[in-house]
Every structure is written in C-alpha cells, then in structure tokens.
Design an enzyme around this catalytic site. Structure first.
Site, PDB file in Angstrom:
ATOM      1  N   ASN A  11      41.126  -4.327 -51.766  1.00  0.00           N
ATOM      2  CA  ASN A  11      39.870  -4.945 -51.347  1.00  0.00           C
ATOM      3  C   ASN A  11      39.029  -3.833 -50.736  1.00  0.00           C
ATOM      4  O   ASN A  11      39.199  -3.472 -49.575  1.00  0.00           O
ATOM      5  CB  ASN A  11      40.141  -6.056 -50.334  1.00  0.00           C
ATOM      6  CG  ASN A  11      38.869  -6.737 -49.852  1.00  0.00           C
ATOM      7  OD1 ASN A  11      37.756  -6.353 -50.210  1.00  0.00           O
ATOM      8  ND2 ASN A  11      39.020  -7.753 -49.018  1.00  0.00           N
ATOM      9  N   LYS A  18      41.214  -2.357 -47.745  1.00  0.00           N
ATOM     10  CA  LYS A  18      42.461  -3.058 -47.450  1.00  0.00           C
ATOM     11  C   LYS A  18      43.346  -2.995 -48.684  1.00  0.00           C
ATOM     12  O   LYS A  18      42.857  -3.073 -49.817  1.00  0.00           O
ATOM     13  CB  LYS A  18      42.198  -4.519 -47.094  1.00  0.00           C
ATOM     14  CG  LYS A  18      41.376  -4.734 -45.845  1.00  0.00           C
ATOM     15  CD  LYS A  18      41.163  -6.226 -45.607  1.00  0.00           C
ATOM     16  CE  LYS A  18      40.255  -6.479 -44.421  1.00  0.00           C
ATOM     17  NZ  LYS A  18      40.001  -7.922 -44.212  1.00  0.00           N
ATOM     18  N   ARG A  90      39.755  -7.322 -55.483  1.00  0.00           N
ATOM     19  CA  ARG A  90      38.820  -8.348 -55.040  1.00  0.00           C
ATOM     20  C   ARG A  90      37.409  -7.855 -55.345  1.00  0.00           C
ATOM     21  O   ARG A  90      37.015  -6.754 -54.943  1.00  0.00           O
ATOM     22  CB  ARG A  90      38.949  -8.595 -53.544  1.00  0.00           C
ATOM     23  CG  ARG A  90      37.948  -9.640 -53.038  1.00  0.00           C
ATOM     24  CD  ARG A  90      37.838  -9.612 -51.533  1.00  0.00           C
ATOM     25  NE  ARG A  90      36.884 -10.616 -51.068  1.00  0.00           N
ATOM     26  CZ  ARG A  90      36.028 -10.429 -50.069  1.00  0.00           C
ATOM     27  NH1 ARG A  90      35.996  -9.271 -49.437  1.00  0.00           N
ATOM     28  NH2 ARG A  90      35.201 -11.381 -49.701  1.00  0.00           N
ATOM     29  N   HIS A 179      34.468 -17.024 -50.896  1.00  0.00           N
ATOM     30  CA  HIS A 179      35.795 -17.453 -50.426  1.00  0.00           C
ATOM     31  C   HIS A 179      36.519 -18.274 -51.485  1.00  0.00           C
ATOM     32  O   HIS A 179      37.400 -19.076 -51.163  1.00  0.00           O
ATOM     33  CB  HIS A 179      35.693 -18.290 -49.139  1.00  0.00           C
ATOM     34  CG  HIS A 179      35.278 -17.525 -47.924  1.00  0.00           C
ATOM     35  ND1 HIS A 179      34.588 -18.109 -46.879  1.00  0.00           N
ATOM     36  CD2 HIS A 179      35.455 -16.229 -47.567  1.00  0.00           C
ATOM     37  CE1 HIS A 179      34.355 -17.205 -45.945  1.00  0.00           C
ATOM     38  NE2 HIS A 179      34.873 -16.056 -46.335  1.00  0.00           N
ATOM     39  N   GLY A 209      36.805 -18.338 -40.230  1.00  0.00           N
ATOM     40  CA  GLY A 209      37.215 -17.034 -39.731  1.00  0.00           C
ATOM     41  C   GLY A 209      35.975 -16.348 -39.204  1.00  0.00           C
ATOM     42  O   GLY A 209      35.054 -17.003 -38.709  1.00  0.00           O
ATOM     43  N   ASN A 210      35.907 -15.026 -39.308  1.00  0.00           N
ATOM     44  CA  ASN A 210      34.660 -14.356 -38.958  1.00  0.00           C
ATOM     45  C   ASN A 210      33.571 -14.754 -39.950  1.00  0.00           C
ATOM     46  O   ASN A 210      32.404 -14.893 -39.601  1.00  0.00           O
ATOM     47  CB  ASN A 210      34.842 -12.841 -38.940  1.00  0.00           C
ATOM     48  CG  ASN A 210      33.675 -12.139 -38.266  1.00  0.00           C
ATOM     49  OD1 ASN A 210      33.239 -12.532 -37.186  1.00  0.00           O
ATOM     50  ND2 ASN A 210      33.151 -11.114 -38.908  1.00  0.00           N
ATOM     51  N   ARG A 240      27.027 -14.135 -38.387  1.00  0.00           N
ATOM     52  CA  ARG A 240      26.000 -14.656 -39.295  1.00  0.00           C
ATOM     53  C   ARG A 240      25.463 -15.975 -38.771  1.00  0.00           C
ATOM     54  O   ARG A 240      26.200 -16.793 -38.237  1.00  0.00           O
ATOM     55  CB  ARG A 240      26.572 -14.871 -40.700  1.00  0.00           C
ATOM     56  CG  ARG A 240      26.993 -13.608 -41.418  1.00  0.00           C
ATOM     57  CD  ARG A 240      27.542 -13.953 -42.799  1.00  0.00           C
ATOM     58  NE  ARG A 240      28.126 -12.792 -43.459  1.00  0.00           N
ATOM     59  CZ  ARG A 240      29.297 -12.812 -44.101  1.00  0.00           C
ATOM     60  NH1 ARG A 240      30.001 -13.930 -44.169  1.00  0.00           N
ATOM     61  NH2 ARG A 240      29.759 -11.728 -44.681  1.00  0.00           N
ATOM     62  N   ARG A 284      38.555 -16.492 -30.089  1.00  0.00           N
ATOM     63  CA  ARG A 284      39.566 -16.475 -29.024  1.00  0.00           C
ATOM     64  C   ARG A 284      38.945 -16.075 -27.690  1.00  0.00           C
ATOM     65  O   ARG A 284      39.246 -16.673 -26.643  1.00  0.00           O
ATOM     66  CB  ARG A 284      40.703 -15.517 -29.398  1.00  0.00           C
ATOM     67  CG  ARG A 284      41.508 -15.971 -30.596  1.00  0.00           C
ATOM     68  CD  ARG A 284      42.377 -14.865 -31.139  1.00  0.00           C
ATOM     69  NE  ARG A 284      41.579 -13.763 -31.670  1.00  0.00           N
ATOM     70  CZ  ARG A 284      42.071 -12.733 -32.345  1.00  0.00           C
ATOM     71  NH1 ARG A 284      43.375 -12.670 -32.573  1.00  0.00           N
ATOM     72  NH2 ARG A 284      41.287 -11.775 -32.813  1.00  0.00           N
ATOM     73  N   GLY A 334      41.541 -17.654 -40.176  1.00  0.00           N
ATOM     74  CA  GLY A 334      42.028 -17.241 -38.866  1.00  0.00           C
ATOM     75  C   GLY A 334      41.756 -18.254 -37.775  1.00  0.00           C
ATOM     76  O   GLY A 334      42.627 -18.555 -36.945  1.00  0.00           O
ATOM     77  N   GLU A 337      43.313 -21.975 -38.899  1.00  0.00           N
ATOM     78  CA  GLU A 337      44.771 -22.083 -38.791  1.00  0.00           C
ATOM     79  C   GLU A 337      45.259 -22.039 -37.351  1.00  0.00           C
ATOM     80  O   GLU A 337      46.309 -22.626 -37.035  1.00  0.00           O
ATOM     81  CB  GLU A 337      45.434 -20.942 -39.577  1.00  0.00           C
ATOM     82  CG  GLU A 337      45.211 -20.990 -41.080  1.00  0.00           C
ATOM     83  CD  GLU A 337      45.586 -19.677 -41.753  1.00  0.00           C
ATOM     84  OE1 GLU A 337      46.469 -18.961 -41.232  1.00  0.00           O
ATOM     85  OE2 GLU A 337      44.987 -19.364 -42.801  1.00  0.00           O
ATOM     86  N   GLU A 389      44.828 -15.195 -49.813  1.00  0.00           N
ATOM     87  CA  GLU A 389      43.963 -14.736 -50.895  1.00  0.00           C
ATOM     88  C   GLU A 389      44.592 -13.595 -51.677  1.00  0.00           C
ATOM     89  O   GLU A 389      44.406 -13.476 -52.897  1.00  0.00           O
ATOM     90  CB  GLU A 389      42.609 -14.311 -50.322  1.00  0.00           C
ATOM     91  CG  GLU A 389      41.856 -15.452 -49.655  1.00  0.00           C
ATOM     92  CD  GLU A 389      40.597 -15.000 -48.944  1.00  0.00           C
ATOM     93  OE1 GLU A 389      39.571 -14.835 -49.630  1.00  0.00           O
ATOM     94  OE2 GLU A 389      40.639 -14.816 -47.716  1.00  0.00           O
TER      95      GLU A 389
END
Length: 404
Positions: A11, A18, A90, A179, A209-210, A240, A284, A334, A337, A389
C-alpha cells in the site's frame, strides 16, 4: 526453501509505504512493515517479525525504492522471498474502468494513470509502488485491488450528483466511494456469522477510523456509500470535515480570500474531530478528555464526538432507504471495533428504529470479543467484526495470478 505460498501486499502512499506478507488461504500475517515520512530527512522503516520490531532510517535518495529494497532484504533474511507467488497492490481509485481487481499490464497502468486526476494524491503514489515492485520482483504477477471497485454496483440514483450532466458524461464526475475492500470483507464475514449466503444478506457496514465511511449492501452488492468523488464526502472523520455546504467553499474564497490549497488543507487536514475539538484527531484522546477533569477540554471533546456520532447515526438511518431488508448493522475499523463509547452513542440515537445494545456485550467487544452486541429486544442485530483489507488484497492477488 519454503513451500508456503504467500502474497506480498503493498500500500504505497505519497509519503508512506505499508507492506505485509500474508498467506492468502489462512490470512496469517508473516511479516509487516511501515515506511513513514518518505521524502524527508526523518524517513524511517519499521519492520515487525515474530514479535520483534526494528526501526531503521532510510537514507537513499529514492526512498520509496529504498523502502522496497529494505523490504526485500528482510524477506531474504527471514527466508520468505521464495514463498511469494504474487504482489497485491492497493490502488485507491479505479474510476468506472475497474469493477474488480485486475492483473497489472501496460494497459492497466495506463488506465490507472488516466484516473489519477480523480485521486491526484493517491493514484500517482500507488503507481510508484507498482513500478518499484515490478522492477524488484520481475518474475511475480502483480495485481491491482481498487478501493472503488466494490461500489461499482451502485445504481445511478445513488452515484449521480445533481449537477450539470455534462460533468459526468465528459469528466466522469460522480460518486465513487472508497474503503471498498473493508466493506466487502466485513459484509462477507457478517453473512458467515448469520449463516446466510452472501447474495441473500443485506447489511449496513460502518467503517470508522481516521477515515470513515458507511455502505448499504443489498444482497451482497454495494448500493450506496457515504464517500463520493473523493474520500472527503460523508461522515465526520479524524481530520476531514465530511459533508459541508458547497457554498462554504465559495464564501471562504470570495469573502476571506482562501486559495484552493487553503480550502483543501482546511477540509482534509484541519477539520473533523481535530478541527471541532482543537485537541486531537484521535478518538481515544477525545474519549479520555470527555471523562477527564479538564472542563474546557471535556466540552471541546464532547462536542466533537457528539457531532461525529450524530452524523454516523443519521447516515445509518438514511441507508435503510436503500435496502429491501436489513439483517445487521456492522461496526468495523479502528474506532468501530474498539470504541464501545462511540457504538453506544450512535445506537442510542436509533431508538426510533427499535435498535438497542446490550452494554455488557458492547464493552466486551473492546477486548477482541467480536460478535453480536444488540439487546435481546433489539429489532435488528448489531455486529462488531474486525476488518482485514490486506487479506482481501492477498486473496484477490492469489486468485487472479493463479488464473493467469
């Protein structure tokens, strides 16, 4: 020499790369890594293997290629290179050209380049990764897996913007969604959990997630999703804004002399949870502030999370319109879940649909106990399913490379 057949999943972003080696059959991850801050003097690569983590500086001028070369050296050192059967990439935007994953050829690369105008920050970077991998692994099949492909089943009424139709016909301006690999994966896992066939399962998948998006999936097919032409549309996200009045952009440009770049930075990097809270884009951190002792931070964080959760709940309710029946609401990503607070705040606003949670089960889901979290009297099931993913990319790459 290993006899195991594994897929290298890449990715590649503009400033990051990644990677993971994944067994496409079992989903087992052999090695993972992340190269960060590529293009700067602080560029590093972190590799995790068998519980050990190693961080190394990247000094090569072409740091993307340097990251891949370092990755290759790690694969050789750990006897993983001979087990690779394909490379899965990806790719963020496939436009209307790609309705599924594709073995990479010159024609596929040309099509990705043509679509780059729709994702100028992502597709060119994805191509850097593809070309570097082709040079490094010339004998391995390379497969592109597109974030947008799963959403190509959306009907026109869902993907068209109500603007001059020439913009779609001549410039391809429409809603594409992103996504896709995540929504696809968790919808299939939900069908397994419900002991139903994919093509008989209708769910609303909530990837938080982010980056955040929601997808209405009717009998296994995406029929609507919250992201649009770009990933900026829809839900409130880490940085965003999600949905805003288009007039805001014109107002800021005309009345406050904002440039296009300033608008882009504002809506993509300075908004969302970060912009509302002025504290952090990390859920968090904001949850800690909500339950902390600093009253000012508490108010800021609560406002950000209230707006975030309200937008999610509003989208879930609206997406019941796209479905003939609803088997479950599925939280993933993230935040989806791991945050029982967010799930509770979202579902509490859906009481008109007679959906409610078992708060004990909801809290247990934080600790890896994925599954059903609805109350016994809830009209609809609510699931927590971890997304994967990378495994989707690995499976597609394995299947297409074998068929080739």
């Amino acid at each position: 020499m290993s006899t195991e057949k594994n897929i290298l999943v890449l990715n590649c972003g503009s400033s990051s790369l990644k990677f993971a080696v994944i067994n496409s059959t079992t989903g087992d991850t052999k090695i993972t890594g992340l190269a960060e801050r590529l293009g700067s003097k602080e560029a590093t690569i972190t590799v995790k293997y068998k519980g050990n983590k190693q961080v190394t500086e990247l000094t090569k001028n072409n740091q993307h290629l340097g990251a891949i070369e370092y990755l290759v050296s790690e694969l050789h050192a750990n006897d993983l290179s001979d087990s690779l059967t394909a490379v899965g990439h990806r790719v963020v935007h496939g436009g209307e050209v790609f309705t599924s994953s594709a073995v990479i050829t010159d024609d596929v690369i040309a099509a990705i380049e043509e679509t780059s105008g729709l994702a100028p920050l992502h597709n060119p970077a994805n191509l850097v990764g593809i070309k570097a991998a082709q040079a490094t692994f010339p004998s391995l099949p390379q497969v592109a897996v597109f974030d947008t492909a799963f959403h190509q089943t959306m009907p026109q009424k869902a993907f068209m913007y109500a603007v001059d139709n020439d913009l779609y016909n001549e410039k391809g301006i429409r809603r594409y969604g992103f996504h896709g690999t995540s929504h696809y994966f968790v919808s299939r896992e939900a069908a397994k959990h419900l002991q139903q066939q994919d093509d008989q399962t209708s769910v609303i998948t909530v990837h938080l997630g982010n980056g955040c998006s929601i997808c209405a999936i009717e009998n296994g097919n995406s029929v609507d999703t919250s992201m649009g032409l770009t990933p900026a549309e829809g839900l409130v996200m880490g940085t965003r804004s999600g949905d805003v009045d288009p007039g805001l952009i014109i107002y800021l440009m005309n009345q406050h002399n904002y440039s296009a770049q300033q608008i882009d930075n504002l809506l993509n990097k300075q908004s969302g949870l970060l912009g509302l809270s002025k504290l952090s884009n990390d859920c968090r951190t904001l949850e800690d502030a909500v339950f902390g002792n600093d009253e000012a931070q508490q108010q800021q964080a609560k406002l950000a999370l209230d707006v975030f959760c309200y937008r999610v709940a509003k989208y879930i309710a609206s997406y019941t319109v796209a479905l003939s029946h609803l088997d479950a609401i599925v939280f993933t990503g993230g935040i989806g879940e791991n945050s029982n607070y967010i799930r509770s705040q979202v579902i509490s606003q859906l009481s008109i649909l007679k959906i409610s949670l078992d708060e004990q089960q909801n809290e247990l889901a934080r600790f890896g106990n994925a599954g059903e979290i609805q109350a016994t009297d809830s009209q609809f099931r609510v699931l927590v399913i971890p997304t994967n993913e990378e495994w989707v990319i690995a499976r597609d790459a394995a299947q297409l490379s074998e068929s080739k």
